[in-house]
Design a protein around this motif. Structure first.
Motif, PDB file in Angstrom:
ATOM      1  N   GLY A  17       0.725   5.906  26.819  1.00 17.41           N
ATOM      2  CA  GLY A  17       0.952   7.287  26.476  1.00 17.41           C
ATOM      3  C   GLY A  17       1.847   7.428  25.267  1.00 17.41           C
ATOM      4  N   LEU A  22      -1.647  14.409  22.697  1.00 13.48           N
ATOM      5  CA  LEU A  22      -2.886  13.970  22.075  1.00 13.48           C
ATOM      6  C   LEU A  22      -3.711  15.182  21.644  1.00 13.48           C
ATOM      7  N   ALA A 147      -8.072  13.117  33.648  1.00 12.55           N
ATOM      8  CA  ALA A 147      -7.992  12.244  32.471  1.00 12.55           C
ATOM      9  C   ALA A 147      -9.370  12.028  31.865  1.00 12.55           C
ATOM     10  N   ALA A 151     -10.259  13.224  28.177  1.00 12.00           N
ATOM     11  CA  ALA A 151     -10.631  12.176  27.220  1.00 12.00           C
ATOM     12  C   ALA A 151     -11.928  12.510  26.508  1.00 12.00           C
ATOM     13  N   LEU A 167      -3.000   7.182  26.958  1.00 13.16           N
ATOM     14  CA  LEU A 167      -2.941   8.350  27.817  1.00 13.16           C
ATOM     15  C   LEU A 167      -2.195   8.035  29.106  1.00 13.16           C
TER      16      LEU A 167
END
Length: 258
Positions: A17, A22, A147, A151, A167
């Motif tokens: 991470g 992000l 996630a 993503a 992440l």
């Protein structure tokens, strides 16, 4: 096998991470009504099947509207006779920033049973879960289900071969990190046809499932959907492959090669 089915299926589908958040595209690449189905093969044998869905949700967290994400995983065939798995996972995410608010899992694996819940308090950098309260490294931490969807919506337009994304995610009783490296582009033959794909190599931890030298490769569609269509990894004994069975309710056309 505990946790292994979710980890194998979802890590196959997901993007360490960073301190800053992000970047992701202006709007999600998925929509309510999307249903993706996969089969997990051990060698030539189908060992399990998984289904991932997006639904509209009536629940609001902190006054914000959410999507409900659902994952179901089950063993099949001979594997179902010797070790039956029926796992279900839910994640409620913010419709705008795609961060999770609430996560729960219902695990049924052989004679083992467990139900866990987690409430994500992003601005306070903590997760309040069944096992306790955990501090997070930043204001962008996910469960493995959310996630995956986040993503898919990452802005990777400037990524070159060898670049990677990191992440943070919460699983069980710890905050972990997932790193995924961009390998390049390939055309992959699938049940849906030949599809232009982006190839990635996610990091994996050696242990009960993966060998020290195991490599995991993931292929996602090189189009607006960013749908995972194939993944392959060597485990302690043999190899496991994930293949897409069907994709319904997609937001954009697939990058099928004619």
């Amino acid at each position: 096998m505990r946790r292994s089915l979710l980890f194998v299926i979802v890590v196959f589908l997901s993007f360490k991470g960073l301190a800053q958040e992000l970047p992701f595209v202006k709007e999600p690449v998925f929509q309510a009504g999307e249903v993706l189905k996969y089969k997990l093969k051990y060698g030539f044998i189908t060992a399990a099947e998984g289904q991932i869905r997006v639904q509209e949700s009536d629940l609001k967290f902190d006054g914000e509207p959410t999507y409900k994400l659902l994952v179901d995983g089950a063993t099949s065939g001979t594997f179902d006779i010797f070790y039956k798995i029926r796992d279900h996972y839910d994640s409620f995410i913010d419709k705008d920033n795609l961060k999770p608010y609430f996560y729960q899992e219902n695990i049924r694996e052989g004679g083992y049973r467990r139900q866990d819940k987690a409430r994500f308090q992003q601005e306070e950098k903590k997760v309040v879960a069944t096992q306790g309260t955990f501090k997070t490294p930043n204001t962008q931490t996910f469960d493995l289900v959310s996630a995956y969807y986040f993503a898919r919506s990452l802005d990777i337009s400037k990524m070159k071969s060898g670049d990677f994304v990191k992440l943070n995610y919460f699983l069980g009783d710890e905050i972990s990190q997932l790193e995924i490296q961009f390998v390049g582009r390939e055309v992959v033959k699938t049940k849906l046809g030949k599809i232009k794909c982006l190839k990635f190599s996610p990091s994996i931890k050696p242990g009960r499932v993966f060998r020290k030298d195991s490599k995991l490769y993931l292929w996602i569609t090189d189009d607006g959907n960013r749908v995972p269509v194939k993944a392959q990894v060597e485990i302690i004994v043999g190899s496991v492959t994930m293949e897409i069975k069907s994709a319904d309710g997609l937001k954009y056309p697939l990058a099928i090669v004619q």
